[in-house]
Design an enzyme around this catalytic site. Structure first.
Site, PDB file in Angstrom:
ATOM      1  N   ALA A 240       6.099   2.566  -7.975  1.00 10.36           N
ATOM      2  CA  ALA A 240       7.738   3.309  -8.041  1.00 10.36           C
ATOM      3  C   ALA A 240       8.647   2.270  -8.837  1.00 10.36           C
ATOM      4  CB  ALA A 240       8.072   3.378  -6.587  1.00 10.36           C
TER       5      ALA A 240
ATOM      6  N   GLY B  30       1.060  -1.204  -0.114  1.00 13.82           N
ATOM      7  CA  GLY B  30       0.020  -0.018  -0.133  1.00 13.82           C
ATOM      8  C   GLY B  30       0.763   1.279  -0.156  1.00 13.82           C
TER       9      GLY B  30
ATOM     10  N   ASP C 172      -1.457   6.393  -8.055  1.00 11.21           N
ATOM     11  CA  ASP C 172      -0.035   5.893  -7.521  1.00 11.21           C
ATOM     12  C   ASP C 172       1.266   6.235  -8.493  1.00 11.21           C
ATOM     13  OD1 ASP C 172      -1.265   4.610  -5.523  1.00 11.21           O
ATOM     14  OD2 ASP C 172      -0.399   2.872  -5.660  1.00 11.21           O
TER      15      ASP C 172
HETATM   16  O1  PMV Z   1      -2.184  -0.892  -2.248  1.00  9.30           O
HETATM   17  P1  PMV Z   1      -1.612   0.390  -3.381  1.00  9.30           P
HETATM   18  O2  PMV Z   1      -0.512   0.985  -2.879  1.00  9.30           O
HETATM   19  O3  PMV Z   1      -1.283  -0.528  -4.586  1.00  9.30           O
HETATM   20  O4  PMV Z   1      -2.829   1.165  -3.704  1.00  9.30           O
HETATM   21  C1  PMV Z   1      -4.029   0.917  -4.612  1.00  9.30           C
HETATM   22  C2  PMV Z   1      -4.913   1.896  -4.493  1.00  9.30           C
HETATM   23  C3  PMV Z   1      -6.355   1.710  -5.168  1.00  9.30           C
HETATM   24  O5  PMV Z   1      -7.174   2.988  -5.189  1.00  9.30           O
HETATM   25  C4  PMV Z   1      -6.962   0.571  -4.554  1.00  9.30           C
HETATM   26  C5  PMV Z   1      -6.058   1.104  -6.752  1.00  9.30           C
HETATM   27  C6  PMV Z   1      -5.651   2.252  -7.581  1.00  9.30           C
HETATM   28  O6  PMV Z   1      -5.009   1.923  -8.737  1.00  9.30           O
HETATM   29  O7  PMV Z   1      -5.764   3.455  -7.450  1.00  9.30           O
END
Ligand code: PMV
Length: 345
Positions: free
Chosen positions: A133, A127, A174
């Site tokens: 990155a 997360g 992201d």
């Molecule tokens: O868990 P991470 O850092 O991959 O964040 C995902 C964020 C989501 O909103 C759930 C998916 C996205 O692509 O925005």
């Protein structure tokens, strides 16, 4: 021809070092996938990618800190192998690297062998935007190796395409945040899809708590999609309210009103619980942080395990101690305006 090539592609180098920050989502994960706004900030922990030209056209990938303490795998009757649990992260990291290289090769018709080494200053697949990155770092490093100069927005866009093809569903949150840096208001429906947010008082006091994550981002996004398809009349309004929370939070961040930012983080957490992405451990972490003095705390990222963030200006050490007391690792994080960077030397 040679001169033209150099002018168009720049002068190619044989060793490129790139670093890209991780990120936390302050508001709006999951809802951003459905076009709602979100707020994320790049943080002062980085993924580093080193790409060195090889004499042949093979791509060799080395992920130095993705150690594998045994593995769990599923062999299906059709002969495919699926890694499970923690082992999945290794395969996932390789998939992001592979796709990033392929995209550059396809888009710019280049084929260069490279030895790509990845290290991370933060837990991967938890997360903190490490997949993005890795994707944007490899895009930048491999393209530079081929003599192609891409700016931050181009790296973000290609990084997004990498995430989309590996995960199936993704937002630009992201990849944009880690490539551009700073605290960003991401609005997928606006003409300007992201804008930097300036916080009047400096945004300090963030603590990150980390527990193991079994489910991948793609699986969690898919789970929310299924829930939404099943009961749209209930899940859609929840997603819309997450968007409203992010819209309101922007004004509080600009004003540096930490009490109200914290209160909105807690509302956001309640909504994430409602759409089914928390776990008992994540909720325990969220409450441990609040009991230790955090003004607000919530999951960051896709959930299903992984990280929480707590906003605890002046109480960072108490919150870290409370998280460690329940057996999870914790560290302070500060927003950084440094996005993707080519390291000299
Ligand atoms: O868990 P991470 O850092 O991959 O964040 C995902 C964020 C989501 O909103 C759930 C998916 C996205 O692509 O925005």
């Amino acid at each position: 021809m040679l001169i033209l090539y150099a002018a168009f592609h720049g002068v190619s180098r044989t060793l490129i070092r790139v670093s890209t920050p991780g990120k936390v989502t302050l508001f709006g994960e999951h809802a951003v996938v459905y076009g709602e706004p979100a707020i994320a900030t790049a943080i002062d922990r980085r993924v580093r990618v080193e790409a060195e030209r090889r004499g042949d056209d093979l791509i060799r990938i080395e992920a130095k800190d993705l150690t594998l303490a045994g593995f769990k795998a599923l062999l299906s009757p059709n002969g495919s192998i699926t890694l499970e649990g923690e082992s999945k992260k290794v395969l996932a990291a390789i998939s992001y690297v592979k796709r990033a290289v392929e995209l550059i090769q396809e888009k710019y018709s280049v084929k260069r062998g490279a030895h790509i080494v990845i290290t991370s200053e933060m837990p991967v697949g938890a997360g903190l935007g490490t997949s993005a990155a890795v994707a944007v770092s490899v895009v930048k490093a491999y393209s530079l190796l081929a003599g192609i100069e891409l700016n931050k927005d181009e790296c973000a866009e290609l990084g997004y395409n990498v995430e989309l093809s590996v995960q199936g569903i993704a937002s630009r949150m992201d990849s944009t945040t880690v490539a551009v840096g700073g605290i960003l208001y991401i609005d997928p429906k606006a003409e300007k899809t992201y804008e930097g947010i300036a916080c009047r008082r400096g945004f300090e006091g963030l603590v990150v708590g980390y527990t193991n994550r079994e489910a991948s981002t793609g699986e969690m996004v898919e789970r929310v999609k299924r829930f939404r398809d099943d009961v749209p009349e209930i899940v859609t309004p929840l997603i819309n309210v997450i968007g409203e929370v992010a819209r309101k939070a922007r004004t509080y961040i600009e004003a540096g009103d930490f009490q109200r930012i914290g209160a909105l983080m807690n509302i956001n957490q309640g909504l994430l619980e409602a759409i089914g992405v928390s776990t008992s451990k994540l909720s325990q972490m969220v409450y441990a942080a609040r009991c230790a003095g955090a003004l607000g705390s919530k999951i960051t990222g896709a959930g299903g395990g992984g990280c929480i963030i707590a906003l605890a200006p002046g109480k960072e050490y108490e919150v870290m101690a409370a998280l460690r007391a329940i057996g999870v690792s914790a560290f302070r994080a500060s927003p950084t305006s440094d996005g993707i960077k080519v390291e000299e030397g």
